[in-house]
Design a protein around this motif. Structure first.
Motif, mmCIF file in Angstrom:
data_model
loop_
_atom_site.group_PDB
_atom_site.id
_atom_site.type_symbol
_atom_site.label_atom_id
_atom_site.label_comp_id
_atom_site.label_asym_id
_atom_site.label_seq_id
_atom_site.Cartn_x
_atom_site.Cartn_y
_atom_site.Cartn_z
ATOM 1 N N LEU A 1 1.296 -1.320 -0.156
ATOM 2 C CA LEU A 1 0.327 -0.323 0.165
ATOM 3 C C LEU A 1 0.835 1.180 -0.448
ATOM 4 N N ILE A 2 1.897 1.284 0.657
ATOM 5 C CA ILE A 2 2.794 2.117 0.396
ATOM 6 C C ILE A 2 3.544 2.596 -0.421
ATOM 7 N N TYR A 3 3.759 1.289 -1.087
ATOM 8 C CA TYR A 3 4.671 1.796 -3.028
ATOM 9 C C TYR A 3 3.428 1.953 -3.636
ATOM 10 N N PHE A 4 1.657 2.354 -3.468
ATOM 11 C CA PHE A 4 1.274 1.932 -4.173
ATOM 12 C C PHE A 4 0.467 3.588 -4.046
ATOM 13 N N LYS A 5 0.686 4.011 -2.642
ATOM 14 C CA LYS A 5 0.043 5.668 -2.517
ATOM 15 C C LYS A 5 0.095 6.557 -3.131
ATOM 16 N N ASN A 6 1.472 6.673 -3.498
ATOM 17 C CA ASN A 6 2.144 7.894 -3.935
ATOM 18 C C ASN A 6 1.443 7.807 -5.904
ATOM 19 N N LYS A 7 1.883 6.726 -6.089
ATOM 20 C CA LYS A 7 0.581 6.188 -7.891
ATOM 21 C C LYS A 7 -0.401 6.517 -7.961
ATOM 22 N N PHE A 8 -1.348 6.402 -7.028
ATOM 23 C CA PHE A 8 -2.852 6.673 -7.867
ATOM 24 C C PHE A 8 -2.970 7.990 -5.953
#
Length: 129
Positions: free
Chosen positions: A58-65
């Motif tokens: 979720l941390i990985y995808f946080k900035n992306k989305f």
């Protein structure tokens, strides 16, 4: 939420709750409060997958989305449900329920429902804007 799941599962392990199926794997644990059979430490599997790995994903995808509200919630439902579904194979099903349908536990049936909900939410929120 994943951090709470992590510590909750560690507490389950310490308290010999929600234990795994009998096994012969080298990392099996004997829960003396339950019986003296070597069992999967399914609480630790859940802590690792539903806690630590889910948090990192979720941390990985946080900035992306971050510009698409609801997408992270959809991803949470998808990944949490997937991890829960898999780990349920190593857990003893709830005594009062056993296996529900198609040799799946209640946790797996509910996980499939939430996984589908997560896919729908992700699709709807990802496509908007």
């Amino acid at each position: 939420a994943p951090v709470g799941l992590f510590f909750g599962r560690i507490a389950n392990f310490i308290n010999s709750e929600l234990y795994g199926a009998v096994t012969n794997v080298p990392w099996a644990v004997i829960f003396t409060k339950v019986d003296n059979f070597p069992r999967h430490p399914s609480q630790l599997y859940e802590a690792l997958f539903e806690g630590l790995f889910l948090f990192l994903i979720l941390i990985y995808f946080k900035n992306k989305f971050s510009n698409k509200p609801g997408v992270i919630s959809g991803l949470f439902l998808i990944f949490y449900s997937t991890f829960r579904f898999i780990v349920e194979f190593y857990r003893v099903p709830d005594e009062q329920l056993g296996y529900i349908i198609l040799n799946l536990t209640m946790g797996q049936v509910v996980s499939l429902i939430f996984m589908l909900s997560g896919v729908i939410l992700f699709y709807i929120k990802y496509e908007t804007r």
